[in-house]
Motif scaffolding. Structure first.
Motif: not given
Length: 268
Positions: A36-40, A228-235, A237-244, A255-260
């Motif tokens: 649910e947090a975004g892991a593939h 390979i990371l903890d997708p439950l770390d909200r901060t 994952m926030g940087f991940y989507y913003a960086s993309q 994806e950024y808008l979806k995360a927002h």
């Protein structure tokens, strides 16, 4: 970009206890929350349980399959546990093997499994001389691993090079050497992917999440395209989507808008 959820690992106390108590509901819940947090992919690692690792691997993979409709990354130093996990995971999309190295014994043992199950493979930059320190040493292993894997029939698109992130607490240049290696791979092997266990960079230091978050951004800018990371770390994952989005890897910032919209950036 690919996210492998790292939390089902018996080196973590809650998972170890859940395995010992055969708490299937807890394992399923951790798999579900990562999805649910975004892991593939969902990583499954029970390598600390040497005595009965294949048995535990089978139990964990079955639980993950019950909980989520995602492919599984089978993570083990034990070839028998790898095969048990791969056989069970093969009906959930293309599995991933974590990991193969350029060490002769490991390469020759794991390669047949990668080929048999047509798996994606994490290729860790280690060889028979040990762990590399410099970018130059890493690059030499990249050339060998990519060459040996592709000649054996593994498509470049299925190869995920792990540049072997070491703690910056033990070497001032640990981060820089990884970044230089990533830039080389992006230039010379455009079809090959890169991946790492992000949190290794901060081991032994305080405020580890800050280092992990900054290193995420630095490595993404250098070409890293899987973690390979903890997708439950909200901060994180926030940087991940913003960086993309900022690197032009998120068309129309979807994806950024979806995360927002999901509330990821909401301050609780």
């Amino acid at each position: 970009m690919l996210i492998v959820g790292e939390l089902i690992n018996t080196s973590r106390k809650p998972i170890k206890e859940a395995v010992e108590n055969r708490d299937a509901a807890y394992i399923r819940e951790i798999a579900r929350r990562q999805a649910e947090a975004g892991a593939h992919y969902i990583d499954v690692n029970c390598g600390t349980l040497v005595r009965n690792e294949p048995e535990v691997m089978a139990w964990l993979v079955e639980l993950v399959k019950e909980a989520v409709d995602l492919p599984v990354c089978i993570d083990s130093p034990n070839p028998r546990a790898l095969e048990v996990g791969l056989e069970l995971a093969a009906d959930r999309g293309q599995p991933m093997v974590n990991s193969i190295t350029a060490e002769s014994e490991r390469f020759n043992t794991v390669l047949p499994l990668v080929l048999k199950y047509k798996a994606r493979v994490v290729a860790l930059l280690m060889d028979d001389s040990g762990m590399p320190d410099t970018a130059e040493q890493r690059i030499a292993i990249v050339r060998k691993l990519v060459g040996d894997l592709t000649r054996s029939g593994v498509p470049e698109d299925d190869i995920y090079i792990d540049p072997l992130v070491k703690p910056v607490s033990t070497s001032d240049s640990a981060g820089v050497e990884v970044l230089e290696t990533l830039r080389f791979i992006r230039k010379e092997y455009s079809a090959v992917h890169t991946i790492c266990g992000l949190s290794n960079i901060s081991y032994g230091l305080p405020n580890r999440p800050v280092l992990n978050q900054v290193f995420l951004i630095q490595t993404m800018a250098a070409g890293m395209d899987a973690y390979i990371l903890d997708p439950l770390d909200r901060t994180l994952m926030g940087f991940y989507y913003a960086s993309q989005a900022l690197l032009g890897k998120d068309p129309y910032c979807s994806e950024y808008l979806k995360a927002h919209r999901s509330g990821l950036y909401r301050k609780d």
